[in-house]
Design a protein around this motif. Structure first.
Motif, PDB file in Angstrom:
ATOM      1  N   VAL A  92     -22.292   7.508   3.531  1.00  0.00           N
ATOM      2  CA  VAL A  92     -22.732   7.544   4.334  1.00  0.00           C
ATOM      3  C   VAL A  92     -23.672   8.022   5.517  1.00  0.00           C
ATOM      4  O   VAL A  92     -23.431   9.382   5.505  1.00  0.00           O
ATOM      5  CB  VAL A  92     -21.361   6.656   5.403  1.00  0.00           C
ATOM      6  CG1 VAL A  92     -19.881   5.996   4.458  1.00  0.00           C
ATOM      7  CG2 VAL A  92     -21.007   8.293   5.750  1.00  0.00           C
ATOM      8  N   GLN A  93     -24.145   7.001   7.008  1.00  0.00           N
ATOM      9  CA  GLN A  93     -24.745   7.392   6.937  1.00  0.00           C
ATOM     10  C   GLN A  93     -24.083   8.496   8.797  1.00  0.00           C
ATOM     11  O   GLN A  93     -22.665   8.111   8.761  1.00  0.00           O
ATOM     12  CB  GLN A  93     -25.492   7.168   8.190  1.00  0.00           C
ATOM     13  CG  GLN A  93     -27.124   6.338   7.823  1.00  0.00           C
ATOM     14  CD  GLN A  93     -27.816   6.662   7.946  1.00  0.00           C
ATOM     15  OE1 GLN A  93     -28.058   7.316   8.273  1.00  0.00           O
ATOM     16  NE2 GLN A  93     -28.553   6.740   6.984  1.00  0.00           N
ATOM     17  N   PRO A  94     -24.494   9.355   9.335  1.00  0.00           N
ATOM     18  CA  PRO A  94     -23.954  10.370  10.696  1.00  0.00           C
ATOM     19  C   PRO A  94     -23.284   9.138  11.336  1.00  0.00           C
ATOM     20  O   PRO A  94     -23.939   8.347  11.957  1.00  0.00           O
ATOM     21  CB  PRO A  94     -24.836  11.195  11.055  1.00  0.00           C
ATOM     22  CG  PRO A  94     -26.016  11.516  10.196  1.00  0.00           C
ATOM     23  CD  PRO A  94     -26.157  10.013   8.981  1.00  0.00           C
ATOM     24  N   SER A 121     -19.134  -0.617   4.991  1.00  0.00           N
ATOM     25  CA  SER A 121     -20.248  -2.356   4.542  1.00  0.00           C
ATOM     26  C   SER A 121     -21.491  -1.523   3.758  1.00  0.00           C
ATOM     27  O   SER A 121     -22.171  -1.898   2.492  1.00  0.00           O
ATOM     28  CB  SER A 121     -21.351  -2.580   5.711  1.00  0.00           C
ATOM     29  OG  SER A 121     -21.065  -3.756   5.652  1.00  0.00           O
ATOM     30  N   ASP A 122     -22.076  -0.266   4.367  1.00  0.00           N
ATOM     31  CA  ASP A 122     -23.205   0.817   3.734  1.00  0.00           C
ATOM     32  C   ASP A 122     -22.184   2.639   2.930  1.00  0.00           C
ATOM     33  O   ASP A 122     -22.786   2.936   3.990  1.00  0.00           O
ATOM     34  CB  ASP A 122     -24.114   0.596   4.172  1.00  0.00           C
ATOM     35  CG  ASP A 122     -25.390   1.614   4.017  1.00  0.00           C
ATOM     36  OD1 ASP A 122     -25.088   1.671   3.216  1.00  0.00           O
ATOM     37  OD2 ASP A 122     -26.343   1.947   4.938  1.00  0.00           O
ATOM     38  N   ASN A 123     -21.711   1.220   2.062  1.00  0.00           N
ATOM     39  CA  ASN A 123     -21.972   1.540   0.560  1.00  0.00           C
ATOM     40  C   ASN A 123     -20.606   0.741   0.426  1.00  0.00           C
ATOM     41  O   ASN A 123     -20.264   0.172  -0.424  1.00  0.00           O
ATOM     42  CB  ASN A 123     -22.939   1.557   0.110  1.00  0.00           C
ATOM     43  CG  ASN A 123     -22.970   0.754  -1.475  1.00  0.00           C
ATOM     44  OD1 ASN A 123     -22.953   1.710  -2.191  1.00  0.00           O
ATOM     45  ND2 ASN A 123     -23.513  -0.736  -0.895  1.00  0.00           N
ATOM     46  N   GLU A 155     -26.106  10.600  -2.371  1.00  0.00           N
ATOM     47  CA  GLU A 155     -27.245  11.460  -1.728  1.00  0.00           C
ATOM     48  C   GLU A 155     -27.990  10.283  -1.041  1.00  0.00           C
ATOM     49  O   GLU A 155     -29.485  10.828  -1.387  1.00  0.00           O
ATOM     50  CB  GLU A 155     -27.755  12.537  -2.761  1.00  0.00           C
ATOM     51  CG  GLU A 155     -27.356  13.613  -2.864  1.00  0.00           C
ATOM     52  CD  GLU A 155     -28.157  14.816  -3.000  1.00  0.00           C
ATOM     53  OE1 GLU A 155     -27.916  15.685  -2.680  1.00  0.00           O
ATOM     54  OE2 GLU A 155     -28.255  14.772  -4.243  1.00  0.00           O
ATOM     55  N   GLU A 156     -27.973   9.064  -1.771  1.00  0.00           N
ATOM     56  CA  GLU A 156     -28.790   7.808  -1.133  1.00  0.00           C
ATOM     57  C   GLU A 156     -28.689   7.777   0.586  1.00  0.00           C
ATOM     58  O   GLU A 156     -29.965   7.644   0.646  1.00  0.00           O
ATOM     59  CB  GLU A 156     -27.618   6.443  -1.537  1.00  0.00           C
ATOM     60  CG  GLU A 156     -28.611   4.842  -1.611  1.00  0.00           C
ATOM     61  CD  GLU A 156     -29.370   4.611   0.055  1.00  0.00           C
ATOM     62  OE1 GLU A 156     -30.196   3.892   0.256  1.00  0.00           O
ATOM     63  OE2 GLU A 156     -28.774   5.200   1.112  1.00  0.00           O
ATOM     64  N   GLU A 157     -28.572   8.197   1.293  1.00  0.00           N
ATOM     65  CA  GLU A 157     -28.480   8.272   2.912  1.00  0.00           C
ATOM     66  C   GLU A 157     -29.770   9.662   2.911  1.00  0.00           C
ATOM     67  O   GLU A 157     -29.774   9.554   4.069  1.00  0.00           O
ATOM     68  CB  GLU A 157     -27.886   8.745   3.679  1.00  0.00           C
ATOM     69  CG  GLU A 157     -26.694   6.959   3.570  1.00  0.00           C
ATOM     70  CD  GLU A 157     -27.386   5.886   3.851  1.00  0.00           C
ATOM     71  OE1 GLU A 157     -28.152   6.036   4.241  1.00  0.00           O
ATOM     72  OE2 GLU A 157     -26.292   4.791   3.942  1.00  0.00           O
ATOM     73  N   VAL A 158     -30.012  10.561   2.055  1.00  0.00           N
ATOM     74  CA  VAL A 158     -30.677  11.288   2.356  1.00  0.00           C
ATOM     75  C   VAL A 158     -31.718  11.455   1.124  1.00  0.00           C
ATOM     76  O   VAL A 158     -32.244  12.550   0.995  1.00  0.00           O
ATOM     77  CB  VAL A 158     -29.770  12.732   2.600  1.00  0.00           C
ATOM     78  CG1 VAL A 158     -28.579  13.012   3.902  1.00  0.00           C
ATOM     79  CG2 VAL A 158     -29.310  13.072   1.235  1.00  0.00           C
ATOM     80  N   ALA A 429     -24.052  -1.086  10.165  1.00  0.00           N
ATOM     81  CA  ALA A 429     -24.984  -0.201   9.510  1.00  0.00           C
ATOM     82  C   ALA A 429     -26.104   0.633   9.959  1.00  0.00           C
ATOM     83  O   ALA A 429     -26.656   0.290  10.981  1.00  0.00           O
ATOM     84  CB  ALA A 429     -25.257  -0.992   7.581  1.00  0.00           C
ATOM     85  N   HIS A 430     -25.288   2.045   9.788  1.00  0.00           N
ATOM     86  CA  HIS A 430     -26.266   3.485  10.731  1.00  0.00           C
ATOM     87  C   HIS A 430     -25.878   3.294  12.482  1.00  0.00           C
ATOM     88  O   HIS A 430     -26.138   4.319  13.148  1.00  0.00           O
ATOM     89  CB  HIS A 430     -27.877   3.208  10.605  1.00  0.00           C
ATOM     90  CG  HIS A 430     -28.168   2.651   8.933  1.00  0.00           C
ATOM     91  ND1 HIS A 430     -29.083   3.446   8.544  1.00  0.00           N
ATOM     92  CD2 HIS A 430     -27.643   2.852   8.118  1.00  0.00           C
ATOM     93  CE1 HIS A 430     -29.179   4.042   6.616  1.00  0.00           C
ATOM     94  NE2 HIS A 430     -27.898   3.398   6.966  1.00  0.00           N
ATOM     95  N   SER A 431     -24.882   2.244  12.519  1.00  0.00           N
ATOM     96  CA  SER A 431     -24.660   1.699  14.414  1.00  0.00           C
ATOM     97  C   SER A 431     -23.717   2.785  14.641  1.00  0.00           C
ATOM     98  O   SER A 431     -22.724   2.496  12.941  1.00  0.00           O
ATOM     99  CB  SER A 431     -25.022   0.939  14.675  1.00  0.00           C
ATOM    100  OG  SER A 431     -26.525   0.097  14.348  1.00  0.00           O
TER     101      SER A 431
HETATM  102 MN    MN Z   1     -27.873   2.942   4.883  1.00  0.00          MN
END
Ligand code: MN
Ligand code: BES
Length: 458
Positions: A92-94, A121-123, A155-158, A429-431
């Motif tokens: 996930v994102q930070p 949601s993600d993901n 590692e999708e988010e990176v 997502a990301h927020s």
């Molecule tokens: Mn994402």
């Protein structure tokens, strides 16, 4: 099939608790302090997949581990069954900034039919929906018309840096007829969507180095350049008042929209005023000559994601900072070539930076844009599954986000990706306060259950 559908309905609340368990892992791939949480989360996925009857294993990589889980293969040789890979990510994102979350990001909470939590949601919610559909087949003893292999990476988010070599190494095992991915969005719960294009991405950091240390701005200010000011001026030159990126050659190769695509765009529900309010901006801004829907999915962009220099603590500090840095991502559309765009950006920055500072560019991840024909038999099967599950007519759309690995799936496995996203536009997502709509979770499971039937007819 009725048994599968009944099973999904009867177990709905257990599935929601399982999603809570999944979301509780702070699997933030970008932050080194979460390395062991990444491992634990991947371990949970493996254990979960084994419990429902999949053959699952944890595959270590140079970065975070990849989970591979397969439906049982027939012991005796029968007619060839199609094979589909379901791709998703457990990273996930930070979650920062933490103070903007109404409840802690890794303590899932359900309010009015939506689950709050980083990664809902993600993901995690989206890939778990597919796992649950397959569970329904396995636990009801309903024969699957195809083989399914889950590849859930960390590692999708990176930038998915370990996955391409993994695909090369396991090319035979992963050879398949298509990749199924739920990691995009849908416009409303009444507009299930098949996404046929994604933007590519280039990530990098630009640093302007000034004096060898922070200086007293009263004693030295006025005689040396201020790196923060110089960086702002440099970046300010990269976009004009029409929202066009001014880097020479930036738009080289950009495909214009066909009449067919314009028609698809026009079918999407969109209200500019509601959109502007929803985003909380006083006025929308984008490249002149394009609608907001086009701007955010079919046009390239240049975004500053982070800007850092000087003193950031409380109160004031009178200094000329030693350096200033921007984190930047560029989104690419078909048929821009990431390598060429990188070259253009580099050349332009080298030309523009002032002699009063030293320029440093650190290139990060990159991914090509993706575009697939939405008219083929597999796309039609996907649309049927969406229609059956959601009970309304699906839309075809382009998305502005990036899934770096889709082009590697195409090159290495020679398979196209079916992008069937379940996230709603207000999912954050990301927020802060990311959510997943639990109706989309349930319908996503149903969609997946139908999908295996429909795809296997192709
Ligand atoms: Mn994402
Ligand atoms: N699920 C998104 C990609 C996405 C979001 C596609 C919305 C379409 C619509 C994915 O997890 C993601 O965020 N990817 C990153 C990739 C980047 C970090 C290399 C992105 O797009 O920023």
């Amino acid at each position: 099939m009725q048994g599968v559908i009944d099973y999904l309905r009867q177990n709905e609340s257990r599935f929601v608790s399982e999603l809570c368990e999944y979301v509780r892992f702070p699997s933030v791939s970008a932050q080194p302090q979460h390395r062991s949480d990444m491992q634990a989360c991947a371990g949970w996925v493996v254990k979960h997949c084994r419990q429902i009857g999949l053959e699952a294993r944890l595959c270590p990589t140079a970065g975070h581990p990849i989970v591979v889980a397969k439906t049982p293969r027939a012991k005796t040789k029968g007619p060839r069954r199609p094979h589909f890979v379901v791709y998703g990510h457990y990273d996930v994102q930070p979650p920062e900034p933490l103070d903007l979350w109404k409840s802690p990001p890794f303590e899932p909470r359900i309010v009015n039919g939506v689950m709050y939590g980083r990664g809902t949601s993600d993901n995690k919610g989206q890939n778990l929906a597919h796992v649950k559909a397959v569970e329904a087949y396995l636990k009801t003893g309903t024969e699957l018309p195809c083989y399914i292999t889950f590849v859930i990476e960390g590692e999708e988010e990176v930038g998915s840096s370990s996955l391409a070599s993994f695909l090369r190494k396991h090319r035979a095992e992963l050879a398949c007829d298509a990749i199924v991915i739920s990691d995009t969005g849908m416009p409303t719960p009444k507009h299930p969507a098949l996404t046929y294009a994604l933007r590519g991405i280039i990530g990098f950091e630009v640093t302007l180095h000034g004096p060898s240390r922070d200086l007293h701005s009263g004693i030295f200010g006025g005689t040396v350049d201020n790196p923060a000011m110089a960086l702002c001026q440099l970046l300010g030159k990269l976009r004009d008042e029409n929202g066009r990126v001014t880097i020479p050659g930036f738009y080289e190769g950009v495909q214009s929209l066909s009449a067919y695509e314009r028609k698809q765009f026009a079918r999407l529900p969109f209200n500019a005023r509601d959109y502007q309010k929803f985003l909380g901006v006083p006025k929308l801004f984008g490249e002149r000559g394009f609608t907001p829907l086009e701007q955010r999915s079919a046009r390239p962009t240049f975004e500053i994601n982070g800007l850092t220099s000087g003193y950031q603590g409380e109160g004031s500090k009178t200094i000329v900072p030693a350096w200033a840095r921007a984190k930047i991502t560029v989104r690419l559309v078909p048929n821009q070539d990431p390598a060429r765009v990188i070259k253009r950006i580099g050349q332009h920055l080298e030309k523009l930076f002032p002699p009063t500072a030293r320029l440093e560019i650190e290139w990060g991840h990159k991914a090509e844009p993706y575009l697939v024909s939405p008219t083929g038999p597999q796309a039609q099967a996907a649309l049927r599954a969406l229609r059956l599950a959601f009970g309304c007519e699906p839309v075809l759309m382009r998305e502005g986000g990036s899934i770096p690995i889709v082009n590697d799936f195409k090159k290495i496995l020679r398979a196209e990706s079916l992008l069937m996203g379940l996230a709603l536009p207000d999912c954050n997502a990301h927020s802060p306060n990311e959510t997943f709509n639990l109706t989309c979770f349930a319908k996503g499971q149903l969609m997946s259950a139908h999908l295996w039937q429909e795809l296997s007819k192709c």
